[in-house]
Write an enzyme that holds these catalytic residues in place. Sequence first.
Site, PDB file in Angstrom:
ATOM      1  N   ILE A 129       2.039  -3.214 -13.352  1.00 43.84           N
ATOM      2  CA  ILE A 129       1.383  -1.961 -13.747  1.00 43.84           C
ATOM      3  C   ILE A 129      -0.121  -2.203 -13.704  1.00 43.84           C
ATOM      4  CG2 ILE A 129       1.092  -0.207 -15.530  1.00 43.84           C
ATOM      5  CD1 ILE A 129       3.881  -0.784 -16.507  1.00 43.84           C
ATOM      6  N   HIS A 130      -0.727  -1.888 -12.551  1.00 39.13           N
ATOM      7  CA  HIS A 130      -2.172  -2.042 -12.371  1.00 39.13           C
ATOM      8  C   HIS A 130      -2.845  -0.699 -12.613  1.00 39.13           C
ATOM      9  CE1 HIS A 130      -1.791  -0.369  -8.255  1.00 39.13           C
ATOM     10  NE2 HIS A 130      -0.631  -1.012  -8.271  1.00 39.13           N
ATOM     11  N   ALA A 131      -4.116  -0.582 -12.301  1.00 46.35           N
ATOM     12  CA  ALA A 131      -4.917   0.585 -12.681  1.00 46.35           C
ATOM     13  C   ALA A 131      -4.370   1.922 -12.187  1.00 46.35           C
ATOM     14  CB  ALA A 131      -6.353   0.414 -12.197  1.00 46.35           C
TER      15      ALA A 131
ATOM     16  N   PRO B 100      -1.186   3.006 -11.062  1.00 43.80           N
ATOM     17  CA  PRO B 100       0.015   3.525 -11.726  1.00 43.80           C
ATOM     18  C   PRO B 100      -0.168   3.710 -13.233  1.00 43.80           C
ATOM     19  CG  PRO B 100       0.408   1.291 -10.981  1.00 43.80           C
ATOM     20  CD  PRO B 100      -0.912   1.732 -10.420  1.00 43.80           C
ATOM     21  N   ALA B 101      -0.989   2.886 -13.859  1.00 44.26           N
ATOM     22  CA  ALA B 101      -1.251   3.057 -15.290  1.00 44.26           C
ATOM     23  C   ALA B 101      -1.940   4.393 -15.537  1.00 44.26           C
ATOM     24  CB  ALA B 101      -2.106   1.910 -15.826  1.00 44.26           C
TER      25      ALA B 101
END
Length: 86
Positions: free
Chosen positions: A14-16, A18-19
């Site tokens: 969960i990187h920037a 999709p977050a």
Amino acid sequence: MKSFTYTIKDNEGIHARPAGILCKTCKTMAPNKVTLTKGDQTVECTKILAVMSLGVKCGETITLTVDGPDEDAKITELQDWISANL
């Protein structure tokens, strides 16, 4: 209160991006409260920095919980989105 557990399949975790999308989606679910749990840490899904602070990586298991008046519909919506994107 409804919840489901999911193991992250995306190589980046969960990187920037999709977050941010997850947080934006959860904000539209008000007045329901949506939380994300990894291990013993639980954060509100409407706060991008809190979600990213969990550092969720590929292969790790998370639990999403929805608590509110239309939790049945919203938990299904989240399950669909998570399965398609993470």
